[in-house]
Design a protein around this motif. Structure first.
Motif, PDB file in Angstrom:
ATOM      1  N   MET A  31       0.845  -1.212   0.000  1.00 52.21           N
ATOM      2  CA  MET A  31       0.000   0.000   0.000  1.00 52.21           C
ATOM      3  C   MET A  31       0.875   1.256   0.000  1.00 52.21           C
ATOM      4  SD  MET A  31      -3.457  -0.525   2.197  1.00 52.21           S
ATOM      5  CE  MET A  31      -2.961  -1.217   3.725  1.00 52.21           C
ATOM      6  N   PHE A  32       1.915   1.248   0.862  1.00 50.16           N
ATOM      7  CA  PHE A  32       2.773   2.438   0.951  1.00 50.16           C
ATOM      8  C   PHE A  32       3.603   2.621  -0.320  1.00 50.16           C
ATOM      9  CE2 PHE A  32       2.748   1.598   5.808  1.00 50.16           C
ATOM     10  CZ  PHE A  32       1.467   2.144   5.894  1.00 50.16           C
ATOM     11  N   HIS A  93      -8.621   5.498  -1.261  1.00 49.79           N
ATOM     12  CA  HIS A  93      -7.639   4.608  -0.641  1.00 49.79           C
ATOM     13  C   HIS A  93      -8.094   3.146  -0.655  1.00 49.79           C
ATOM     14  CE1 HIS A  93      -6.149   8.370   1.665  1.00 49.79           C
ATOM     15  NE2 HIS A  93      -5.466   8.196   0.553  1.00 49.79           N
ATOM     16  N   TYR A  94      -9.418   2.939  -0.769  1.00 46.58           N
ATOM     17  CA  TYR A  94      -9.899   1.556  -0.740  1.00 46.58           C
ATOM     18  C   TYR A  94      -9.453   0.782  -1.975  1.00 46.58           C
ATOM     19  CZ  TYR A  94     -12.250   2.480   3.531  1.00 46.58           C
ATOM     20  OH  TYR A  94     -12.473   2.773   4.849  1.00 46.58           O
ATOM     21  N   HIS A  95      -9.285   1.474  -3.092  1.00 43.04           N
ATOM     22  CA  HIS A  95      -8.817   0.776  -4.277  1.00 43.04           C
ATOM     23  C   HIS A  95      -7.355   0.353  -4.080  1.00 43.04           C
ATOM     24  CE1 HIS A  95      -8.804  -0.774  -8.231  1.00 43.04           C
ATOM     25  NE2 HIS A  95      -7.679  -0.107  -8.506  1.00 43.04           N
ATOM     26  N   ILE A  96      -6.600   1.201  -3.380  1.00 39.11           N
ATOM     27  CA  ILE A  96      -5.189   0.861  -3.100  1.00 39.11           C
ATOM     28  C   ILE A  96      -5.138  -0.377  -2.193  1.00 39.11           C
ATOM     29  CG2 ILE A  96      -3.077   1.695  -1.973  1.00 39.11           C
ATOM     30  CD1 ILE A  96      -3.871   4.524  -2.874  1.00 39.11           C
ATOM     31  N   MET A  97      -6.029  -0.394  -1.209  1.00 36.55           N
ATOM     32  CA  MET A  97      -6.067  -1.552  -0.306  1.00 36.55           C
ATOM     33  C   MET A  97      -6.427  -2.822  -1.086  1.00 36.55           C
ATOM     34  SD  MET A  97      -8.289  -1.822   3.141  1.00 36.55           S
ATOM     35  CE  MET A  97      -9.296  -3.234   3.414  1.00 36.55           C
ATOM     36  N   TYR A  98      -7.404  -2.687  -1.987  1.00 34.94           N
ATOM     37  CA  TYR A  98      -7.812  -3.838  -2.806  1.00 34.94           C
ATOM     38  C   TYR A  98      -6.620  -4.342  -3.629  1.00 34.94           C
ATOM     39  CZ  TYR A  98      -9.775  -6.288  -6.799  1.00 34.94           C
ATOM     40  OH  TYR A  98     -10.012  -7.220  -7.786  1.00 34.94           O
ATOM     41  N   SER A  99      -5.905  -3.436  -4.289  1.00 32.08           N
ATOM     42  CA  SER A  99      -4.782  -3.835  -5.146  1.00 32.08           C
ATOM     43  C   SER A  99      -3.676  -4.487  -4.317  1.00 32.08           C
ATOM     44  CB  SER A  99      -4.169  -2.626  -5.867  1.00 32.08           C
ATOM     45  OG  SER A  99      -5.147  -1.990  -6.602  1.00 32.08           O
ATOM     46  N   ALA A 100      -3.397  -3.908  -3.133  1.00 34.26           N
ATOM     47  CA  ALA A 100      -2.330  -4.465  -2.285  1.00 34.26           C
ATOM     48  C   ALA A 100      -2.704  -5.864  -1.809  1.00 34.26           C
ATOM     49  CB  ALA A 100      -2.088  -3.538  -1.093  1.00 34.26           C
ATOM     50  N   LEU A 101      -3.957  -6.017  -1.402  1.00 37.33           N
ATOM     51  CA  LEU A 101      -4.401  -7.337  -0.932  1.00 37.33           C
ATOM     52  C   LEU A 101      -4.326  -8.365  -2.063  1.00 37.33           C
ATOM     53  CD1 LEU A 101      -7.483  -6.392   1.274  1.00 37.33           C
ATOM     54  CD2 LEU A 101      -5.540  -7.770   2.022  1.00 37.33           C
ATOM     55  N   MET A 102      -4.836  -7.997  -3.238  1.00 39.07           N
ATOM     56  CA  MET A 102      -4.850  -8.951  -4.353  1.00 39.07           C
ATOM     57  C   MET A 102      -3.420  -9.325  -4.755  1.00 39.07           C
ATOM     58  SD  MET A 102      -7.864  -9.896  -4.961  1.00 39.07           S
ATOM     59  CE  MET A 102      -7.748 -10.742  -6.539  1.00 39.07           C
ATOM     60  N   GLY A 103      -2.509  -8.347  -4.743  1.00 44.68           N
ATOM     61  CA  GLY A 103      -1.109  -8.630  -5.090  1.00 44.68           C
ATOM     62  C   GLY A 103      -0.502  -9.631  -4.111  1.00 44.68           C
ATOM     63  N   ILE A 121     -11.600 -14.658  -5.205  1.00 45.37           N
ATOM     64  CA  ILE A 121     -10.984 -13.833  -4.163  1.00 45.37           C
ATOM     65  C   ILE A 121     -11.209 -12.352  -4.472  1.00 45.37           C
ATOM     66  CG2 ILE A 121      -8.771 -13.232  -3.075  1.00 45.37           C
ATOM     67  CD1 ILE A 121      -8.027 -16.207  -3.376  1.00 45.37           C
ATOM     68  N   SER A 122     -11.175 -12.023  -5.745  1.00 49.37           N
ATOM     69  CA  SER A 122     -11.426 -10.632  -6.138  1.00 49.37           C
ATOM     70  C   SER A 122     -12.838 -10.201  -5.700  1.00 49.37           C
ATOM     71  CB  SER A 122     -11.266 -10.508  -7.654  1.00 49.37           C
ATOM     72  OG  SER A 122     -11.809  -9.288  -8.072  1.00 49.37           O
ATOM     73  N   GLN A 123     -13.812 -11.082  -5.910  1.00 53.91           N
ATOM     74  CA  GLN A 123     -15.196 -10.734  -5.513  1.00 53.91           C
ATOM     75  C   GLN A 123     -15.283 -10.513  -4.003  1.00 53.91           C
ATOM     76  OE1 GLN A 123     -17.537 -13.896  -7.118  1.00 53.91           O
ATOM     77  NE2 GLN A 123     -17.732 -12.898  -9.122  1.00 53.91           N
ATOM     78  N   ALA A 124     -14.595 -11.403  -3.259  1.00 56.15           N
ATOM     79  CA  ALA A 124     -14.633 -11.282  -1.792  1.00 56.15           C
ATOM     80  C   ALA A 124     -14.010  -9.950  -1.357  1.00 56.15           C
ATOM     81  CB  ALA A 124     -13.896 -12.453  -1.150  1.00 56.15           C
ATOM     82  N   LEU A 127     -16.134  -6.988  -2.079  1.00 55.85           N
ATOM     83  CA  LEU A 127     -17.197  -6.861  -1.074  1.00 55.85           C
ATOM     84  C   LEU A 127     -16.644  -6.112   0.144  1.00 55.85           C
ATOM     85  CD1 LEU A 127     -20.045  -7.952   0.141  1.00 55.85           C
ATOM     86  CD2 LEU A 127     -18.553  -9.557   1.333  1.00 55.85           C
ATOM     87  N   VAL A 128     -15.476  -6.543   0.615  1.00 55.36           N
ATOM     88  CA  VAL A 128     -14.885  -5.942   1.818  1.00 55.36           C
ATOM     89  C   VAL A 128     -14.658  -4.442   1.599  1.00 55.36           C
ATOM     90  CG1 VAL A 128     -12.817  -5.885   3.276  1.00 55.36           C
ATOM     91  CG2 VAL A 128     -13.769  -8.081   2.554  1.00 55.36           C
ATOM     92  N   THR A 129     -13.927  -4.105   0.532  1.00 50.94           N
ATOM     93  CA  THR A 129     -13.567  -2.700   0.337  1.00 50.94           C
ATOM     94  C   THR A 129     -14.795  -1.874  -0.063  1.00 50.94           C
ATOM     95  OG1 THR A 129     -12.823  -3.304  -1.883  1.00 50.94           O
ATOM     96  CG2 THR A 129     -11.132  -3.116  -0.205  1.00 50.94           C
ATOM     97  N   GLY A 130     -15.707  -2.524  -0.799  1.00 52.87           N
ATOM     98  CA  GLY A 130     -16.921  -1.800  -1.232  1.00 52.87           C
ATOM     99  C   GLY A 130     -17.804  -1.428  -0.052  1.00 52.87           C
ATOM    100  N   VAL A 131     -17.993  -2.386   0.882  1.00 51.43           N
ATOM    101  CA  VAL A 131     -18.851  -2.100   2.044  1.00 51.43           C
ATOM    102  C   VAL A 131     -18.200  -1.016   2.908  1.00 51.43           C
ATOM    103  CG1 VAL A 131     -19.801  -3.034   4.184  1.00 51.43           C
ATOM    104  CG2 VAL A 131     -19.936  -4.381   2.101  1.00 51.43           C
ATOM    105  N   MET A 132     -16.882  -1.141   3.130  1.00 54.66           N
ATOM    106  CA  MET A 132     -16.192  -0.147   3.981  1.00 54.66           C
ATOM    107  C   MET A 132     -16.279   1.245   3.349  1.00 54.66           C
ATOM    108  SD  MET A 132     -12.796  -2.190   5.306  1.00 54.66           S
ATOM    109  CE  MET A 132     -12.142  -0.873   6.313  1.00 54.66           C
ATOM    110  N   ARG A 133     -16.003   1.297   2.070  1.00 50.61           N
ATOM    111  CA  ARG A 133     -16.009   2.580   1.378  1.00 50.61           C
ATOM    112  C   ARG A 133     -17.420   3.201   1.369  1.00 50.61           C
ATOM    113  NH1 ARG A 133     -13.679   4.282  -4.434  1.00 50.61           N
ATOM    114  NH2 ARG A 133     -15.053   6.030  -4.696  1.00 50.61           N
ATOM    115  N   GLY A 134     -18.409   2.351   1.075  1.00 50.43           N
ATOM    116  CA  GLY A 134     -19.796   2.839   1.017  1.00 50.43           C
ATOM    117  C   GLY A 134     -20.223   3.418   2.358  1.00 50.43           C
TER     118      GLY A 134
END
Ligand SMILES: Cc1cc2nc3c(=O)[nH]c(=O)nc-3n(C[C@H](O)[C@H](O)[C@H](O)COP(=O)(O)OP(=O)(O)OC[C@H]3O[C@@H](n4cnc5c(N)ncnc54)[C@H](O)[C@@H]3O)c2cc1C
Length: 383
Positions: A31-32, A93-103, A121-124, A127-134
């Protein structure tokens, strides 16, 4: 849920848990690397952050494939999204978290990483980042608010009372705890329970004990000054009193704070259920708020107060407050966990316990052994 999905998330959980600390460090490093400015959002020590991050990911990987519990999972993620606003986390920032997690997941799952697994795993993670961001985007209460210290006094060498006036209307319920950041420790958040109910004047009061080696609590007790501005974020906690059942309250040390707030709130009404509070500390001279409890009880006949201390006498370094005997309050010697179950039959009571994690755990266990239903015992989360 398709068995492939279950299997992929199960396998991923195994891989994450092989070395949780390494996993979390790698995700944050990714992420950093994507956005170096993100590091500034967090405090110097990220140990607690790492632990919490792993706990959430572990829980998500367990909860998504489970047959039930999805509503609770979504609520938890939404709460996390709202809470993270206090760090200055922005929707992008949630997209960054998603990319870091997937990587990191791709690397961990190496040999299992095919397109079907990636999609699952991408769908899961969406869901996580989408709910938090929303939840963060739709939250209506402020991410942070401030209050100024107007009074601070030491009760013993490791205990202080701090009073503040908020700069905006208070939005929490009696018995709740608040996320707090003090100027001596920027970017470090701790939970403190308000010892008075919210009021239109914006007054706040906290009872803080400096724990051994504790960073923030020692700074509050030692260094807080009138004029300091504290920052607050979300309020949490569900401690409450139902009106249809007798009440037993068990308060250990500064654990008195949330129960005191509830009692003050209750004292505005006359038709409260009979309530018995046991207030305990190590030494009798540390029962600093006994006089306040006695004052509430003297005008509220539904309230009974019992003092408990592990030792009968004070050591020389405690400047004793009025003793239970001087205040005419019954005094038992022992730990709360030993004294309370023996002092009555609590089977038909609702029970509220507040204090250190260890005190909550032992008191809860002994009350259950004494016949109190676990579902009738309330306490704040134990971290
Ligand atoms: C729901 C909730 C409400 C709380 N309300 C209050 C309150 O009203 N007043 C108050 O003084 N504190 C309260 N706390 C505790 C507070 O949030 C901090 O955890 C505590 O002040 C220690 O923070 P620190 O930064 O000083 O210690 P840290 O630097 O985080 O920890 C230093 C050391 O102290 C130990 N430690 C941490 N917390 C405790 C603890 N509670 N008891 C004993 N050892 C500990 C750690 O394991 C570590 O070894 C509450 C905690 C929770 C979860």
């Amino acid at each position: 849920m398709a068995s492939h999905t279950r299997h992929a998330l199960h396998q991923l959980r195994i891989e994450v848990n092989r070395d949780p600390e390494r996993f979390v460090t790698e995700v944050y490093t990714r992420m950093f690397a994507i956005d170096p400015d993100l590091r500034d959002l967090f405090g110097v020590s990220m140990a607690a952050q790492h632990e919490a991050f792993h706990r959430v990911i572990d829980h998500v990987l367990e909860a998504i494939p489970a047959a039930t519990g999805h509503t609770e999972l979504v609520e938890l993620l939404a709460q996390l999204g709202r809470d993270h606003r206090k760090y200055g986390v922005e929707p992008e920032h949630y997209h960054i978290m998603y990319s870091a997690l997937m990587g990191e997941f791709a690397e961990l799952m190496a040999e299992y990483w095919d397109s079907e697994t990636q999609q699952t795993i991408s769908q899961a993670m969406m869901l996580v980042t989408g709910v938090m961001r929303g939840a963060a985007e739709t939250a209506t209460d402020p991410a942070r608010w401030t209050a100024e210290v107007v009074e601070k006094y030491r009760i013993t060498r490791d205990l202080a009372v701090v009073r503040l006036i908020a700069h905006s209307p208070l939005r929490f319920r009696p018995g709740q705890y608040l996320e707090v950041q003090v100027p001596q420790w920027p970017k470090v958040w701790r939970n403190l329970s308000s010892s008075i109910p919210p009021n239109p004047a914006g007054e706040l009061e906290f009872h803080v004990r400096a724990v051994k080696g504790g960073t923030v609590s020692s700074a509050i007790v030692g260094d807080t000054r009138v004029g300091d501005v504290w920052t607050f974020a979300q309020s949490h906690g569900t401690l409450h009193v139902d009106r249809d059942r007798k009440v037993l309250m068990v308060a250990g040390g500064t654990g008195l704070a949330p129960l005191r707030a509830l009692l003050i709130e209750m004292s505005k009404r006359v038709d409260n259920p009979p309530t018995h509070i046991f207030y305990g500390t190590r030494h009798p001279g540390e029962l600093y708020d006994l006089a306040v409890l006695r004052r509430i009880a003297s005008t509220n006949p539904w309230l009974q107060v019992t003092a408990v201390s592990e030792h009968e006498h004070d050591p020389w370094w405690i400047n004793s407050v009025a003793t239970p005997e001087e205040l005419g309050i019954e005094h038992h010697i022992g730990t709360l966990a030993d004294v309370v179950p023996r002092a009555g039959n609590w089977e038909d009571h609702q029970v509220l316990v507040a204090g250190s994690p260890q005190m909550i755990e032992t008191t809860r266990r002994k009350l259950i052994i004494a016949g109190v239903r676990a579902s009738r015992i309330q306490h704040d989360p134990v971290f």
